[in-house]
Structures are given as C-alpha cells and as structure tokens.
Design a protein around this motif. Structure first.
Motif, PDB file in Angstrom:
ATOM      1  N   UNK A  33       0.829  -1.206   0.000  1.00  0.00           N
ATOM      2  CA  UNK A  33       0.000   0.000   0.000  1.00  0.00           C
ATOM      3  C   UNK A  33       0.864   1.257   0.000  1.00  0.00           C
ATOM      4  N   UNK A  34       1.947   1.248   0.775  1.00  0.00           N
ATOM      5  CA  UNK A  34       2.846   2.396   0.811  1.00  0.00           C
ATOM      6  C   UNK A  34       3.510   2.611  -0.549  1.00  0.00           C
ATOM      7  N   UNK A  35       3.962   1.517  -1.150  1.00  0.00           N
ATOM      8  CA  UNK A  35       4.640   1.628  -2.441  1.00  0.00           C
ATOM      9  C   UNK A  35       3.682   2.107  -3.523  1.00  0.00           C
ATOM     10  N   UNK A  36       2.472   1.569  -3.545  1.00  0.00           N
ATOM     11  CA  UNK A  36       1.508   1.990  -4.563  1.00  0.00           C
ATOM     12  C   UNK A  36       1.027   3.424  -4.337  1.00  0.00           C
ATOM     13  N   UNK A  37       0.952   3.843  -3.081  1.00  0.00           N
ATOM     14  CA  UNK A  37       0.623   5.250  -2.812  1.00  0.00           C
ATOM     15  C   UNK A  37       1.727   6.153  -3.367  1.00  0.00           C
ATOM     16  N   UNK A  38       2.966   5.743  -3.211  1.00  0.00           N
ATOM     17  CA  UNK A  38       4.102   6.488  -3.768  1.00  0.00           C
ATOM     18  C   UNK A  38       3.986   6.603  -5.292  1.00  0.00           C
ATOM     19  N   UNK A  39       3.424   5.559  -5.921  1.00  0.00           N
ATOM     20  CA  UNK A  39       3.294   5.526  -7.382  1.00  0.00           C
ATOM     21  C   UNK A  39       2.021   6.199  -7.881  1.00  0.00           C
ATOM     22  N   UNK A  40       1.188   6.690  -6.949  1.00  0.00           N
ATOM     23  CA  UNK A  40      -0.059   7.331  -7.353  1.00  0.00           C
ATOM     24  C   UNK A  40      -1.231   6.386  -7.411  1.00  0.00           C
ATOM     25  N   UNK A  41      -1.184   5.300  -6.654  1.00  0.00           N
ATOM     26  CA  UNK A  41      -2.258   4.295  -6.577  1.00  0.00           C
ATOM     27  C   UNK A  41      -2.685   3.779  -7.952  1.00  0.00           C
ATOM     28  N   UNK A  42      -1.741   3.225  -8.709  1.00  0.00           N
ATOM     29  CA  UNK A  42      -2.069   2.755 -10.068  1.00  0.00           C
ATOM     30  C   UNK A  42      -3.086   1.622 -10.089  1.00  0.00           C
ATOM     31  N   UNK A  43      -3.182   0.851  -9.011  1.00  0.00           N
ATOM     32  CA  UNK A  43      -4.117  -0.282  -8.970  1.00  0.00           C
ATOM     33  C   UNK A  43      -5.567   0.166  -9.046  1.00  0.00           C
ATOM     34  N   UNK A  44      -5.806   1.456  -8.851  1.00  0.00           N
ATOM     35  CA  UNK A  44      -7.169   1.989  -8.923  1.00  0.00           C
ATOM     36  C   UNK A  44      -7.523   2.521 -10.311  1.00  0.00           C
ATOM     37  N   UNK A  45      -6.580   2.406 -11.242  1.00  0.00           N
ATOM     38  CA  UNK A  45      -6.750   3.047 -12.542  1.00  0.00           C
ATOM     39  C   UNK A  45      -7.244   2.111 -13.642  1.00  0.00           C
ATOM     40  N   UNK A  46      -7.507   0.850 -13.321  1.00  0.00           N
ATOM     41  CA  UNK A  46      -7.984  -0.086 -14.354  1.00  0.00           C
ATOM     42  C   UNK A  46      -8.879  -1.144 -13.707  1.00  0.00           C
ATOM     43  N   UNK A 110      14.262   3.954  -7.476  1.00  0.00           N
ATOM     44  CA  UNK A 110      15.345   3.277  -6.767  1.00  0.00           C
ATOM     45  C   UNK A 110      15.569   3.837  -5.367  1.00  0.00           C
ATOM     46  N   UNK A 111      15.585   5.141  -5.244  1.00  0.00           N
ATOM     47  CA  UNK A 111      15.824   5.747  -3.924  1.00  0.00           C
ATOM     48  C   UNK A 111      14.733   5.350  -2.934  1.00  0.00           C
ATOM     49  N   UNK A 112      13.491   5.356  -3.395  1.00  0.00           N
ATOM     50  CA  UNK A 112      12.371   4.983  -2.518  1.00  0.00           C
ATOM     51  C   UNK A 112      12.452   3.498  -2.151  1.00  0.00           C
ATOM     52  N   UNK A 113      12.811   2.669  -3.121  1.00  0.00           N
ATOM     53  CA  UNK A 113      12.921   1.238  -2.862  1.00  0.00           C
ATOM     54  C   UNK A 113      14.032   0.947  -1.859  1.00  0.00           C
ATOM     55  N   UNK A 114      15.133   1.672  -1.984  1.00  0.00           N
ATOM     56  CA  UNK A 114      16.261   1.461  -1.075  1.00  0.00           C
ATOM     57  C   UNK A 114      15.953   1.950   0.342  1.00  0.00           C
ATOM     58  N   UNK A 115      15.070   2.920   0.431  1.00  0.00           N
ATOM     59  CA  UNK A 115      14.768   3.511   1.743  1.00  0.00           C
ATOM     60  C   UNK A 115      13.784   2.672   2.554  1.00  0.00           C
ATOM     61  N   UNK A 116      13.174   1.663   1.923  1.00  0.00           N
ATOM     62  CA  UNK A 116      12.183   0.847   2.619  1.00  0.00           C
ATOM     63  C   UNK A 116      12.477  -0.639   2.395  1.00  0.00           C
ATOM     64  N   UNK A 117      11.958  -1.455   3.255  1.00  0.00           N
ATOM     65  CA  UNK A 117      12.235  -2.891   3.210  1.00  0.00           C
ATOM     66  C   UNK A 117      11.146  -3.620   2.436  1.00  0.00           C
ATOM     67  N   UNK A 118      11.169  -3.475   1.110  1.00  0.00           N
ATOM     68  CA  UNK A 118      10.187  -4.147   0.266  1.00  0.00           C
ATOM     69  C   UNK A 118      10.691  -5.531  -0.116  1.00  0.00           C
ATOM     70  N   UNK A 119       9.772  -6.431  -0.407  1.00  0.00           N
ATOM     71  CA  UNK A 119      10.138  -7.738  -0.935  1.00  0.00           C
ATOM     72  C   UNK A 119      10.165  -7.664  -2.460  1.00  0.00           C
ATOM     73  N   UNK A 120      10.792  -8.656  -3.061  1.00  0.00           N
ATOM     74  CA  UNK A 120      10.836  -8.740  -4.518  1.00  0.00           C
ATOM     75  C   UNK A 120       9.420  -8.797  -5.088  1.00  0.00           C
ATOM     76  N   UNK A 121       8.554  -9.581  -4.446  1.00  0.00           N
ATOM     77  CA  UNK A 121       7.196  -9.734  -4.950  1.00  0.00           C
ATOM     78  C   UNK A 121       6.422  -8.425  -4.857  1.00  0.00           C
TER      79      UNK A 121
END
Length: 404
Positions: A33-46, A110-121
């Motif tokens: 949810x945090x990552x998709x919010x950073x991206x502008x909630x793309x999951x809500x666009x289709x 990349x900077x956002x990904x490095x700043x948080x502990x996301x999984x590959x999936x």
C-alpha cells in the motif's frame, strides 16, 4: 543500468520468495500500500479480475486473458513466478513488458525502494500495476502469488474474483487443514463482488459460503455449469479449470463486457499462442514423448497421475526435483514404484539437495540415480529411453524452468 544490471540489483536488494522461501514472505499489506501510494495508486486506474487457488490459477489467468484479447480488449496479465525471464510476469496482450520499462521503473523509484524494506514480490506487483495504468489497459487479470488475504495483489477492487481450488500447499504459512487454507484464499473476496469457485469440496464450501455471506458477495460454485468448450492447454486437470473460467466470463458478460461465444471458443483454443503460457503439460518431444508440468504439490500430482494413466508407454521415466519445504511425506507415496527415476535439484537456494531427495524417495520404494543438474538428468533419461517410453519432467516450477 542495463537490464541485466537492473535484475541483479533487484535480486541483491529485495528478498525473493522463490530463492529464500518463507523468510521472504511478508504477511501484511502495509508495504504494498505504501509503495503503490508512492506511485499514485495505479491499482485503482484499471478494472481487474483477481484469481487465487492452490493449483490452476496460472492456467485460468492466461485463459481468461486470452478470451478477452480475442474480444478486442487491451489486456494486462500479471502472474508469478516466471520460468525464464522476469518480464514474463507482466504482459499486455501476450507481450512481455520491455526491458526498457523495467529499467525505467527501477531507476525512477530506486531511492524509494532502497529507503524501505520491500520484498521482490511487492516490487514486481507494484511494477505491474504501474505499467498497466500507464499503458491504459482495458482490464487486467491479476494472479495471486501465495494465499490471498495477505498477498500483495490483494489491494485491487476487482469486477469478479475466482478461486480455482484448495489443496494442501504452503501449510507452514496458510494452515494445516483445507478449511484453514480456504480461509486465507477467501481473503480475496470483496464486498458485493462476485466470487467464483472452480471446484466444490465439502470441507471448504462452508468457508466460502460464510465469508461470501458476510461480505454480501454473490457466490458461484462452477462445478455444475455447462462449459461446452475445449482448451489448447493439455492435461486432465484443465477439465476442472475450464468451468471456473467459463463462469467468470459469464459474469463479465452480464456486467456488460462484450464477449461473444466465438470469442470464448477462439480464446480458449489459442491460449498458448495469445499469452505464451509454458509448463502446463507441455510436450517437449515426441519420440520418446517428453512432457513437463509445473505441478508441485499433492493436489497437483493427483491430477498428473490421472493424466499419466491415460497415456500409453512401455516405461515411465521421471525426472524430478523439489524445493526444500515441500511435504514429501505426502507427495512421494503417490509416485509409481515401477517408474525409473532421475533425481535432480533446481538451481536455486531453495532447491532440495539431490542426495536427500534420493534418500527420501528410496524410503518409499522409488529407485533411481542422482544428477548434478536437471539438464543432465533429462539427457540421461533420453539416452536410456526407447521410442515407446514416456519421460515426465517436474516436481517444481524451477525444474521445468530449466528445460523449457
């Protein structure tokens, strides 16, 4: 970065379930949810269709995508894991996301990904949502990775959801009984959103009925419906998948999606060509006949051995390997003692050491030889086989990935 360097960065920085196992599984939705919010909630666009299940969810996802392509829609398709190339996970009308788009996504974030502990999936799911949004797909078919309730894909609001079946797999995460596993899979049921169940089981049906009722979600058990179509995907188990597929398409039709009977017929007949699906009872050779399949649990192997009983051959030769956490105590007793075995291990950290597999198999009367690689095992099976023999390759998605 080049594409290769980008993938190396992803492997190195993000824990990957396929490589690390349970330690890479994130049982929460906060990160995605945090990552998709950073991206502008793309999951809500289709619009989307959400698909879960122990087995058959990949075949069902590709089949529904194929039909929608035949109907003229621009269709996104997200599945996992990949067999040969990461880009297989993210497709539009059967075409993999480009290397350039993968690179651009990573470099931009990349900077956002490095700043948080996301999984590959989590990152791969977010990348898919972002890509489908930017490419303005008409609809996306989204396959659950593991379970349902806490899977990273479970932040979409689909038009309809499909659960193919329930079997015992990933019990250390999802539960030890079919009812417990069904509870996790049923986590994809959304309020007032139709839910289709491909296979009826008396132990899991009450779970789906209760949760669907609580969420006021129309529930459809598809096992009794007519599905007068055939699929180009081979394997006995597809006769069960097709009922859930057709019921899901019927719901889309009722909701105004323009899908003709001819679209359904053509789409189900051209799944491989339209979506480039691999590894489902895939024939690799004919003399002797060589088939690979990604079945990897007791439920899947029940169907595989049903299919094998319909084949004609002199000697059955089985090239098999597994990952470490598989419940071999329930799987290996299913394997025929009269077959000739070629034991191997997939080239991943989770691969079960081949000598350990040989030892466990011997405890159940399965005799064979160990090999250093999947390809060596297959080569030896081919060398020893007569034209009338049958060679099966499987046990793990990652074994199949090395031969397709």
């Amino acid at each position: 970065m080049t594409y290769s360097e980008t993938l190396d960065w992803l492997w190195a920085h993000l824990p990957m379930y396929q490589e690390k196992g349970n330690s890479a599984f994130r049982p929460k939705l906060d990160n995605i949810l945090m990552l998709c919010e950073h991206l502008g909630s793309p999951q809500e666009q289709f619009p989307s269709v959400h698909i879960a299940g122990t087995n058959g969810k990949g075949s069902s996802s590709h089949a529904i995508a194929s039909v929608l392509q035949e109907a003229g829609y621009k269709v996104g398709l997200y599945t996992s894991p990949h067999l040969k190339d990461f880009r297989e996970r993210i497709k539009i009308n059967g075409k993999d996301i480009s290397q350039e788009d993968v690179i651009a996504f990573v470099e931009k974030n990349k900077d956002f990904l490095e700043a948080h502990s996301f999984s590959f999936f989590e990152v791969s799911v977010a990348m898919a949502f972002d890509y489908f949004s930017k490419q303005k797909v008409a609809i996306a078919i989204i396959e659950v990775g593991l379970g349902g309730r806490l899977d990273s894909t479970n932040i979409i609001s689909p038009i309809v959801s499909l659960i193919t079946n329930i079997g015992k797999d990933h019990t250390e995460i999802l539960g030890n009984t079919l009812a417990e596993i069904a509870q996790e899979k049923a986590g994809i049921i959304k309020p007032k959103t139709p839910i289709v169940i491909s296979e009826y089981h008396k132990e899991t049906a009450p779970v789906f009925e209760q949760i669907a009722q609580e969420r006021e979600a129309p529930l459809f058990f598809a096992h009794l419906i007519e599905a007068p179509f055939s699929m180009d995907l081979k394997g006995h188990y597809q006769s069960k998948n097709i009922k859930g597929i057709v019921q899901t398409l019927r719901i889309l039709q009722e909701k105004g999606w323009k899908i003709s009977e001819e679209n359904i017929k053509a789409g189900l007949s051209h799944i491989v060509n339209n979506t480039h699906l691999m590894g489902r009872w895939q024939v690799l050779g004919t003399s002797p006949k060589i088939v690979c399949d990604t079945a990897h649990n007791a439920h899947g192997f029940t169907e595989i051995f049903t299919q094998l009983r319909e084949e004609s051959f002199s000697t059955l030769r089985m090239v098999i390997g597994f990952v470490k956490e598989k419940d071999l105590e329930s799987i290996l007793p299913m394997f025929p003692k009269e077959a000739v075995y070629y034991f191997c291990s997939p080239k991943i950290d989770r691969g079960l050491p081949v000598k350990l597999l040989e030892e466990k198999a011997s405890n159940f009367g399965l005799k064979g030889i160990s090999f250093c690689s999947v390809k060596e095992a297959l080569a030896k099976a081919q060398e020893e086989a007569q034209e009338s023999d049958f060679i099966y390759v499987g046990g793990s998605t990652f074994v199949v990935a090395e031969v397709v």
